[in-house]
Design an enzyme around this catalytic site. Sequence first.
Site, PDB file in Angstrom:
ATOM      1  N   LYS A 156      10.969 -36.943  10.433  1.00 24.40           N
ATOM      2  CA  LYS A 156      10.475 -35.587  10.658  1.00 24.40           C
ATOM      3  C   LYS A 156       9.373 -35.547  11.722  1.00 24.40           C
ATOM      4  CE  LYS A 156       9.044 -34.400   6.797  1.00 24.40           C
ATOM      5  NZ  LYS A 156       7.681 -34.008   6.499  1.00 24.40           N
TER       6      LYS A 156
ATOM      7  N   ARG B 294       5.449 -26.795   0.584  1.00 28.44           N
ATOM      8  CA  ARG B 294       5.846 -27.877  -0.290  1.00 28.44           C
ATOM      9  C   ARG B 294       6.293 -27.345  -1.656  1.00 28.44           C
ATOM     10  NH1 ARG B 294       4.263 -33.331   0.790  1.00 28.44           N
ATOM     11  NH2 ARG B 294       2.851 -32.768   2.449  1.00 28.44           N
TER      12      ARG B 294
ATOM     13  N   ARG C 235       9.731 -52.123   6.890  1.00 25.41           N
ATOM     14  CA  ARG C 235       8.541 -52.060   7.754  1.00 25.41           C
ATOM     15  C   ARG C 235       7.562 -53.165   7.383  1.00 25.41           C
ATOM     16  NH1 ARG C 235       7.057 -45.752   8.686  1.00 25.41           N
ATOM     17  NH2 ARG C 235       6.036 -45.954   6.670  1.00 25.41           N
TER      18      ARG C 235
ATOM     19  N   ARG D 192       3.368 -52.714   3.400  1.00 27.04           N
ATOM     20  CA  ARG D 192       2.356 -51.763   2.920  1.00 27.04           C
ATOM     21  C   ARG D 192       2.716 -51.299   1.519  1.00 27.04           C
ATOM     22  NH1 ARG D 192       1.352 -46.746   6.565  1.00 27.04           N
ATOM     23  NH2 ARG D 192       3.278 -46.315   5.472  1.00 27.04           N
TER      24      ARG D 192
ATOM     25  N   ARG E  40       8.492 -41.877  -4.318  1.00 25.59           N
ATOM     26  CA  ARG E  40       8.173 -40.812  -3.353  1.00 25.59           C
ATOM     27  C   ARG E  40       9.400 -39.937  -3.100  1.00 25.59           C
ATOM     28  NH1 ARG E  40       6.263 -44.039   1.661  1.00 25.59           N
ATOM     29  NH2 ARG E  40       5.869 -42.031   2.636  1.00 25.59           N
TER      30      ARG E  40
END
Length: 226
Positions: free
Chosen positions: A16, A91, A129, A162, A173
């Site tokens: 996004k 949201r 990542r 992370r 999430r």
Amino acid sequence: MSRLCLILFGSPGSGKGTQAKFLRQTLEVAHISTGDMLRARVESGDSLGREVAGLMQAGSLVPDATVNRLVEDRIEQADCEHGFILDGYPRTVDQARLLKGLLESKQVNPLVVHLKVDYNVIVARLSGRRLCPTCGALYSVTSASPAAAEVCDYDGSKLMVREDDREEVVLERLRAYERQTAPVLDYFRGVGYPFLEIDGDGQPQAIAGQIAKFVEGREKIGNAKV
Ligand SMILES: [Zn+2]
């Protein structure tokens, strides 16, 4: 000419932010990310900024009405003259309702784009990542991989995952996004906002091109009506 409000939806890891950056240039509009907007207001140190700072420090959610006041102020700034992209907002359905009233009062035309990416792809993207704890360089085991596996190119530190990118955390999430955001998408469909659902698993520049085409097509229809 009417102002554009492009409401960009997509789960964490859907690209996004990248799309917003491309589209800001192509469409010559402002990019409003909720996180950046909140931080900027806190830094301004005015009374609303101090109120937001207090809430964030206490770990509380900023109430919908407050977020909407911030958005209302933000879209009056000069860079929003031709329009703006909303990223990370609204949201909740309550925020969406407030936004609808705001846009109507300012005669802004809303368009909704949903960047859809398969959750398996997102988990692979995010859990691939890697971060260098020493210099902060970011790598991806699939695309931008370091020369030697799991070691930073710049300083030789061992790379780490992370906390936010751990698979369990990513899945949580995504579940939270699904719970909160699916009803917002239904709300916008219900009130008849022009809606584009697009496959977000592809070359970012090509995806941005498709979104820009949709926006330009809708603007022609909008102008013909007047
Ligand atoms: Zn490093």
